[in-house]
Design a protein around this motif. Structure first.
Motif: not given
Length: 358
Positions: A245-253, A258-264, A280-288, A291-294
């Protein structure tokens, strides 16, 4: 057209497919000067000839002290820039894009060479090592206590990332990624397990994210049209640590900065923790994060077949796929994937056209 081979455009730059090379440390700057050489040319060139859409070279230090090991690559001087230009030129000749991951190893710097028995310990100055630095004087388990960066040193690091970004463009890189994962410097600021600062870079999530956001803004100011990625560890896999959840928030910020894309990815901050590693154990992190970071984000980790990679994209769980170990095993994964998925592509190198997957 399969989703894996559907082009993707980011900030006006078009990627020919969504099979991308994850940044993988090579530990092959054997002169201890951060200079890429023939190994780096052949390694990156092999992936480009093998059909990858983006070839992201290894974690590349913005200062000498930012290297994980003395054998790691750098981009803190013009001579290194000029060596990297040879690599990007060949990658481009094969129709792929070239990306660079700008990094600082922080408290995990001055390690022994990767994949050796000594790895995981701080190399002393007598053997060519140096004092590592971090957000706080909290060591990575098994390594020396790092020096806590002061405010002037933090400012100098923001400058170093900006200067390395300029050299990246001069070297011909199409994509810049900021390494904020795997327990290295920026991750050590983000996680409360490694950041006990009481100034503007510690405490609240906003403060812990401040350095990363300053670096994003600085690179965007010197590279206004270049796709800018950030690699995050989506979780520390530990109680009280960094969360999805913190990752998603900071990705949004970071996107706002100016960042365009995120590698999770995930983990790397601490050792001796249990991670249930499955396909694929990390795929749910990318989904979160998406979804939360938009934001748009790629998946990585135990993705090993064309069908698996394709399904992740078809299901809307990621926007692209980074591959590491599987591409090491099969640098021509993209060409094989096209055959498996029934895609006709026009970038099979002429000498490869006798292969069974054409």
């Amino acid at each position: 057209m399969s989703k894996l081979f559907e082009p993707l455009t980011i900030r006006g730059t078009s990627f020919r497919n969504r099979i991308w090379v994850s940044p993988m440390c090579q530990y092959m700057c054997v002169d201890h000067d951060g200079m890429p050489h023939d190994w780096h040319l052949v390694n990156a060139g092999t992936y480009a000839a093998g059909g990858a859409g983006l070839v992201m070279v290894e974690a590349t230090a913005v200062t000498p002290e930012g290297r994980i090991t003395s054998e790691c690559a750098g981009l803190w001087n013009d001579a290194q820039r000029d060596r990297w230009a040879r690599v990007t030129s060949f990658v481009h000749s094969q129709g792929a894009l070239a990306g660079i991951q700008l990094a600082h190893a922080g408290r995990k710097a001055s390690d022994y060479r990767g994949f050796t028995a000594e790895a995981g310990r701080t190399k002393p100055a007598a053997e060519g090592g140096w004092v590592p630095v971090s957000a706080s004087a909290i060591p990575c388990p098994g390594m020396d206590v790092p020096h806590e960066l002061d405010l002037d040193e933090i400012k100098a690091l923001v400058d170093a990332f900006g200067e390395a970004a300029v050299r990246s463009l001069e070297a011909g890189f199409d994509v810049i990624e900021i390494h904020a994962a795997h327990g290295y410097l920026l991750h050590s600021f983000l996680s409360p397990l490694s950041n006990e600062r009481t100034d503007g870079y510690g405490g609240s999530l906003e403060n812990r994210a401040r350095l990363l956001l300053e670096i994003v803004a600085r690179i965007r100011s010197v590279a206004p049209t270049t796709p800018l990625f950030v690699r995050f560890s989506g979780t520390d896999w530990a109680d009280g640590g960094w969360t999805p959840e913190e990752t998603a928030q900071v990705a949004s910020w970071a996107a706002d900065a100016g960042a365009d894309f995120f590698d999770i990815s995930s983990g790397g901050l601490i050792r001796d923790i249990f991670i249930s590693v499955s396909p694929g154990y990390q795929v749910p992190l990318t989904e979160t994060v998406r979804r939360l970071g938009g934001v748009k984000a790629a998946a990585v980790g135990k993705i090993t077949t064309p069908e698996q990679a394709e399904q992740i994209l078809v299901d809307g769980r990621a926007d692209a796929i980074f591959l590491g170990r599987e591409l090491t095993r099969d640098p021509h994964f993209a060409l094989r994937a096209a055959h498996v998925l029934g895609e006709t592509i026009d970038y099979v190198p002429l000498p490869f056209r006798a292969a069974t997957w054409v």
